[in-house]
Design an enzyme around this catalytic site. Structure first.
Site, PDB file in Angstrom:
ATOM      1  N   SER A 151     -68.948 -48.685  40.010  1.00 10.05           N
ATOM      2  CA  SER A 151     -68.670 -47.285  39.712  1.00 10.05           C
ATOM      3  C   SER A 151     -69.851 -46.683  38.947  1.00 10.05           C
ATOM      4  O   SER A 151     -70.988 -46.753  39.409  1.00 10.05           O
ATOM      5  CB  SER A 151     -67.353 -47.179  38.936  1.00 10.05           C
ATOM      6  OG  SER A 151     -66.929 -45.841  38.808  1.00 10.05           O
ATOM      7  N   ASP A 321     -61.133 -46.954  48.857  1.00  9.76           N
ATOM      8  CA  ASP A 321     -61.684 -46.215  47.714  1.00  9.76           C
ATOM      9  C   ASP A 321     -62.013 -44.801  48.180  1.00  9.76           C
ATOM     10  O   ASP A 321     -62.972 -44.582  48.907  1.00  9.76           O
ATOM     11  CB  ASP A 321     -62.941 -46.923  47.199  1.00  9.76           C
ATOM     12  CG  ASP A 321     -63.552 -46.249  45.978  1.00  9.76           C
ATOM     13  OD1 ASP A 321     -63.060 -45.179  45.569  1.00  9.76           O
ATOM     14  OD2 ASP A 321     -64.530 -46.800  45.445  1.00  9.76           O
ATOM     15  N   HIS A 354     -60.281 -47.383  44.274  1.00 11.53           N
ATOM     16  CA  HIS A 354     -61.506 -47.526  43.484  1.00 11.53           C
ATOM     17  C   HIS A 354     -61.416 -48.682  42.491  1.00 11.53           C
ATOM     18  O   HIS A 354     -62.410 -49.367  42.221  1.00 11.53           O
ATOM     19  CB  HIS A 354     -61.787 -46.214  42.749  1.00 11.53           C
ATOM     20  CG  HIS A 354     -63.096 -46.192  42.030  1.00 11.53           C
ATOM     21  ND1 HIS A 354     -64.308 -46.361  42.680  1.00 11.53           N
ATOM     22  CD2 HIS A 354     -63.401 -46.024  40.715  1.00 11.53           C
ATOM     23  CE1 HIS A 354     -65.291 -46.301  41.793  1.00 11.53           C
ATOM     24  NE2 HIS A 354     -64.771 -46.105  40.598  1.00 11.53           N
TER      25      HIS A 354
END
Length: 381
Positions: A151, A321, A354
């Site tokens: 991320s 995601d 995610h």
């Protein structure tokens, strides 16, 4: 696999001022760091793990005074784990502006003796990388075997390969993106607005009032959690289940209290987050996310932005995601291939959205393990 066990952070002090991308200067700052494993004599087995929004330097292990304080990537980092601390020296750094010990809004401003609060300067991913480079210098590490993150951490890993190409052998960029979409910036703006409109925010100087904008932080975290999970994962975890045992229509309370399990989950996560995180830090980190766009200086051309990289890359994404979709990772892959860089790419079929980059998924962990085996062979770890 065994845990790395008891760990302890260390605080590193830096007297040399750091000029930020905004033009502001931070002087005499500190960064909190944790290390795992042993640095070899050649200093060739070091791996930097970069953290995401609400994480920190505490990547793995537990603290002696709190056995529940497991590091945020403990399933990934440790003896015999995909990033094996029997072979690699792993560093976790708490970034500038955070609220876990590194210099940030909660720190005392030397000029006033009071917390910086809203006066703490805006920081960027690039600022963090420059600060992390000073940590590497302090350890005598000229080149990382790998810089890794998921991320926002993946953005830092990518930035490392751009800003210090000669100091990164491998870049491992997971569930990330070369820049935020308009939709992602919008999510961040709604979250920030919840904080800014909280009466307890006091223009960012709430410390002096002895309060905390918890209502805004709760809403910000709830928004975030919705985007971290996939629709299928939320359906499987919660569906339309009511908190009451009887799911019939007559079990409704006909009120605005928590009735659905998903509501209970979001409020729990929001309450927990508001207790430990700082609102000014949340504003800073989400803005750093918004600003990250290495192609901006190249008229939006990511291939041109990556032209001077030297690292080898592992880019990984997750099928469900939707916050940082696989298509965004493929943009990075294409730009690297256009530059004839060595790049491996995997899109992992995982239902968790995610958040999958934080979870113990066999296919995902086998991928990371195999890649680090390759790195270990290169550096003799």
């Amino acid at each position: 696999m065994e845990s790395i066990g008891i760990v302890a952070p260390q605080t590193m002090h830096f007297a040399e001022p750091l000029r930020l991308q905004s033009g502001s200067v931070i002087g005499n700052y500190q960064l909190v760091v944790e290390t795992y494993g042993e640095l070899n004599a050649a200093r060739s087995n070091a791996v930097l793990v970069c953290h995401a929004l609400n994480a920190s330097h505490h990547v793995a292990g537990v603290y002696a005074d709190d056995p529940r304080s497991t590091g945020w990537w403990d399933n990934m980092v440790g003896p015999g784990k995909p990033l094996d601390t029997n072979r690699f020296f792993v560093i976790g750094v708490n970034n500038l502006g955070s609220c876990f010990g590194s210099t940030g809004p909660m720190s005392a401003d030397p000029s006033t003796g009071k917390p910086y609060g809203a006066s703490f300067p805006v920081v960027t991913v690039e600022d963090w990388v420059h600060a992390q480079a000073r940590v590497a210098d302090a350890f005598g590490i000229e080149r990382f075997a790998a810089v890794m993150g998921g991320s926002l951490g993946g953005m830092q890993a990518l930035a490392w390969s751009l800003m210090y190409p000669e100091r990164v052998a491998h870049c491992i960029d997971i569930a990330s993106t070369p820049k935020l979409s308009a939709q992602n910036i919008a999510f961040n703006e709604v979250a920030r607005s919840a904080i800014l409109s909280d009466p307890d925010f006091h223009g960012g100087d709430y410390y002096a009032h002895g309060v905390k904008p918890k209502r805004g932080l709760r809403v910000a975290r709830m928004i975030g959690h919705i985007t971290y999970l996939s629709d299928d994962d939320m359906a499987e975890k919660f569906g339309r289940a009511l908190r009451r045992a009887d799911g019939a229509l007559d079990a409704y309370n006909f009120s605005f209290d928590v009735e659905f399990e998903v509501e209970s989950y979001l409020r729990y996560q929001g309450d927990k987050f508001a207790d430990y995180f700082d609102a000014n830090t949340y504003l800073l980190i989400t803005r750093a996310l918004d600003y990250f766009d290495p192609a901006k200086a190249f008229d939006g051309n990511l291939t041109a932005a990556l032209a001077h990289t030297q690292a080898k890359y592992l880019i990984a994404s997750f099928s469900t995601d939707w916050r940082f979709a696989p298509a965004r990772s493929r943009e990075i892959v294409k730009a690297l291939l256009d530059n004839k860089r060595t790049v491996s790419y995997a899109e992992i079929d995982a239902p968790h959205g995610h958040d999958a980059f934080l979870l113990d998924d066999a296919r995902y962990h086998n991928l990371i393990r195999a890649y680090y085996e390759r790195i270990a062979n290169e550096v003799g770890a």
